[in-house]
Design a protein around this motif. Structure first.
Motif: not given
Length: 209
Positions: A103-114
């Motif tokens: 099992r894994v979780e996908i997260g702690s994600t951030f992405l630039g607005i453009p």
């Protein structure tokens, strides 16, 4: 057992380089700090009180913490690279790794607005889900978000994940002094082919494949 092929002795905390649809995921490192600090500073990503995006000043320490979690076997951190510029435009991880139960979780994600709405995020999710199901042989891939992060909840549902439930008073946030209700979603192996087809359709719409 998963009906997908599994790479024997796969290391869940490894962050191999993967490319698809103009996006590369690669091992997160301190070398990405300048690009990522610029992204969060330029786009004011820390202003969303319900998110935990590091500030530009916190970026180096955040990367070091992700790498420490990787050494402990609980996280696989990636930088998200836009191949059209060669620059890091965000970060994402496998976290809360439970290799024994696949099992894994996908997260702690951030992405630039453009980069949002351009197909970069669907491409990154495609790569992470493909590895999770077709190489790691995961039985479940989870996504968790704050109850008040309506945009994130909508995006996870749009991805094709199903909502499992809500963990009420799940986490205390010392920054705001509030308790977080966490909404938990998941994708299972038999759902991956449909999710994959949907992601490919979105990437074709963006002209990425």
């Amino acid at each position: 057992m998963s009906h997908f092929s599994v790479v024997p002795d796969s290391d869940f905390s490894e962050a191999p380089t993967m490319e698809f649809a103009g996006v590369r995921l690669e091992q997160l490192s301190i070398e990405h700090c300048a690009d990522l600090a610029e992204v969060v500073e330029r786009d004011h990503l820390v202003e969303a009180w319900f998110a935990s995006t590091p500030s530009s000043e916190q970026m180096e320490e955040n990367i070091k913490q992700r790498l420490a979690n990787q050494q402990a076997g609980t996280m696989a951190p990636f930088a998200i690279i836009d191949l059209s510029t060669g620059k890091a435009v965000g970060a994402t991880t496998y976290l809360n790794i439970d290799a024994a139960n696949r099992r894994v979780e996908i997260g702690s994600t951030f992405l630039g607005i453009p980069s949002q709405g351009t197909g970069i995020n669907p491409a990154a999710k495609y790569l992470l889900l493909q590895r999770a199901f077709q190489e790691l042989g995961c039985y479940s891939v989870a996504f968790c978000t704050h109850w008040h992060n309506e945009a994130s909840r909508a995006a996870i549902l749009h991805l094709g994940a199903k909502q499992n439930g809500v963990l009420r008073n799940h986490k205390y946030d010392p920054k705001t002094g509030t308790l977080r209700d966490t909404v938990v979603f998941s994708i299972l192996p038999h759902e991956w082919p449909t999710v994959r087809t949907q992601l490919e359709a979105r990437l074709r719409k963006h002209g990425r494949i």
